[in-house]
Scaffold this motif. Sequence first.
Motif, PDB file in Angstrom:
ATOM      1  N   ILE A  28     -39.721  -6.748 -32.043  1.00  0.00           N
ATOM      2  CA  ILE A  28     -40.265  -8.094 -31.940  1.00  0.00           C
ATOM      3  C   ILE A  28     -39.151  -9.074 -32.268  1.00  0.00           C
ATOM      4  O   ILE A  28     -38.494  -8.949 -33.304  1.00  0.00           O
ATOM      5  N   VAL A  29     -38.906 -10.023 -31.393  1.00  0.00           N
ATOM      6  CA  VAL A  29     -37.865 -11.023 -31.616  1.00  0.00           C
ATOM      7  C   VAL A  29     -38.527 -12.380 -31.834  1.00  0.00           C
ATOM      8  O   VAL A  29     -39.325 -12.832 -31.014  1.00  0.00           O
ATOM      9  N   VAL A  30     -38.192 -13.006 -32.954  1.00  0.00           N
ATOM     10  CA  VAL A  30     -38.664 -14.349 -33.273  1.00  0.00           C
ATOM     11  C   VAL A  30     -37.503 -15.311 -33.055  1.00  0.00           C
ATOM     12  O   VAL A  30     -36.419 -15.118 -33.614  1.00  0.00           O
ATOM     13  N   VAL A  31     -37.724 -16.312 -32.239  1.00  0.00           N
ATOM     14  CA  VAL A  31     -36.710 -17.313 -31.935  1.00  0.00           C
ATOM     15  C   VAL A  31     -37.206 -18.655 -32.441  1.00  0.00           C
ATOM     16  O   VAL A  31     -38.323 -19.064 -32.103  1.00  0.00           O
ATOM     17  N   GLY A  32     -36.372 -19.348 -33.231  1.00  0.00           N
ATOM     18  CA  GLY A  32     -36.828 -20.671 -33.656  1.00  0.00           C
ATOM     19  C   GLY A  32     -36.104 -21.201 -34.865  1.00  0.00           C
ATOM     20  O   GLY A  32     -35.116 -20.636 -35.351  1.00  0.00           O
ATOM     21  N   ASP A  33     -36.622 -22.314 -35.354  1.00  0.00           N
ATOM     22  CA  ASP A  33     -36.008 -23.061 -36.439  1.00  0.00           C
ATOM     23  C   ASP A  33     -36.496 -22.551 -37.789  1.00  0.00           C
ATOM     24  O   ASP A  33     -37.681 -22.250 -37.965  1.00  0.00           O
ATOM     25  N   VAL A  34     -35.570 -22.496 -38.740  1.00  0.00           N
ATOM     26  CA  VAL A  34     -35.873 -22.000 -40.085  1.00  0.00           C
ATOM     27  C   VAL A  34     -35.642 -23.119 -41.084  1.00  0.00           C
ATOM     28  O   VAL A  34     -34.707 -23.913 -40.940  1.00  0.00           O
ATOM     29  N   MET A  35     -36.482 -23.168 -42.094  1.00  0.00           N
ATOM     30  CA  MET A  35     -36.304 -24.130 -43.176  1.00  0.00           C
ATOM     31  C   MET A  35     -36.577 -23.442 -44.497  1.00  0.00           C
ATOM     32  O   MET A  35     -37.220 -22.381 -44.546  1.00  0.00           O
ATOM     33  N   LEU A  36     -36.081 -24.021 -45.578  1.00  0.00           N
ATOM     34  CA  LEU A  36     -36.347 -23.496 -46.914  1.00  0.00           C
ATOM     35  C   LEU A  36     -37.553 -24.226 -47.484  1.00  0.00           C
ATOM     36  O   LEU A  36     -37.547 -25.454 -47.618  1.00  0.00           O
ATOM     37  N   ASP A  37     -38.596 -23.473 -47.785  1.00  0.00           N
ATOM     38  CA  ASP A  37     -39.793 -24.037 -48.415  1.00  0.00           C
ATOM     39  C   ASP A  37     -39.719 -23.816 -49.911  1.00  0.00           C
ATOM     40  O   ASP A  37     -39.474 -22.693 -50.381  1.00  0.00           O
ATOM     41  N   VAL A  38     -39.928 -24.884 -50.677  1.00  0.00           N
ATOM     42  CA  VAL A  38     -39.911 -24.813 -52.135  1.00  0.00           C
ATOM     43  C   VAL A  38     -41.255 -25.309 -52.646  1.00  0.00           C
ATOM     44  O   VAL A  38     -41.702 -26.405 -52.275  1.00  0.00           O
ATOM     45  N   ASP A  39     -41.915 -24.530 -53.473  1.00  0.00           N
ATOM     46  CA  ASP A  39     -43.183 -24.916 -54.091  1.00  0.00           C
ATOM     47  C   ASP A  39     -42.987 -25.127 -55.581  1.00  0.00           C
ATOM     48  O   ASP A  39     -42.533 -24.206 -56.292  1.00  0.00           O
TER      49      ASP A  39
END
Length: 463
Positions: free
Chosen positions: A3-14
């Motif tokens: 499975i290939v996921v293509v897209g934008d990544v961000m760092l989520d901080v809670d």
Amino acid sequence: MRIVVVGDVMLDVDLSGEATRLSPDAPVPVVDVSGVRRRAGGAGLVARMLARDGWPVTLVTVLGDDDAGAQLRAHLTGVQLVAGTSGYPSPVKTRVRAGSHPVVRFDQGCEKTPIPDVSPAMLRAVEQAGVIIVADYGRGLAANPQLRALLGRLAGEVPIVWDPHPSGPEPVPGVAVVTPNISEAAKAVQAAAGTGPSSVEGVAQVLLERWRTRAVLVTRGVDGAVLLQEGVAASHAIPAPRVETGDPCGAGDRLAASLAVHLLAGRDLPEAAALAVHEAANFLAAGGVGALPDTEGTAAAPGKAAPEPFRRTTEPLLLARSVRENGGTVVATGGCFDLIHAGHIRSLAAARDLGDCLIVCLNSDDSVRRLKGPQRPIIGQHDRAELLLAMECVDAVMVFDEDTPEAALDRLRPDIWVKGGDYKGARLPEAGLVEGWGGRCLTVPFHPARSTTGLADALAKVS
């Protein structure tokens, strides 16, 4: 099979804590932070979900050369990462929660940036996909011309699930399904025409024609989803189970991930969409992103023929396909398994020894009622499946609604179909079907004086 996921990544901080007082400087709550959690968000969250479930997943993205980018790499453990350099700071989204209630969110580096370049390694990784998820979060990767040309070519060869973003480009024509939520879908229609239909079905029809995709699945939160397919006149409403949740974050990512898995397994889109909607709801009911560990791994118990990640999945069709492609033998058996007893366990263990995985075809509750009467089953299908999966000898369970397992077998196509020894000397009812694809029918030893009916009668006497 990857499975290939293509897209934008961000760092989520809670940042989470309790708010019991107001600030003396302004009438705003003071949150006493007691916990800080960081995780990969966006396309990274989709990839992490798949890796956590045991799927072999590759994430194709771009990362900033900064501290947030380094943290993202650390939080993508268990994911095969093929990343280019964005040339810009990595986006960071920080959420502050008081108890279970969000108070405020801070975004850093989330402004729109130029379309990033893609490397030859990124394009090669996409070409190796068995199914593709485009998780667009509006940062520009999905607009790259080289990547779009490749996705357009692959759309006729592999299923592509496209999760769009209001700030992103339109999907490439021909993808299997686009999954906007109702707000995103309405905005896309308004952006294209200024006005649009008021019904969900009408919005889906406009998008289906404009985007030239094979299907549009508009999600509606607690109201489920509406599926419209190319060449199918009527839309298909998919209800969602009612769940109690305070934070819907990640539901769309879970839906896209589940859709990809079920399409890869060979399910048709309506069935895959129904399963994905339910799995997204179950994800939220189980705590959503808040219940995910900070980092992920893919360690799995060793198997004989299936690749390591597939030893963890209970997806029967994909497990069978994986075992066969790796030279193994798929074994299947079936039954109601209403009250599991020693005879069941011995028969299942003997069946598992015949091959490299054992898949149990399990009669649904409705099927059991038609076969056994209105008082059965004693135990519901979900609990029966869970009990079977708890056994070391059972690798997956496939629930079927028909009175006989023929339809399930035709989809599963096992190498060996096993029945109890009480059939010994008689031709099995499913023999002709199984032999049609080159399979064999075998029996395992029957253990007398052990039956569900006998156990139920015994329990009735002491209740």
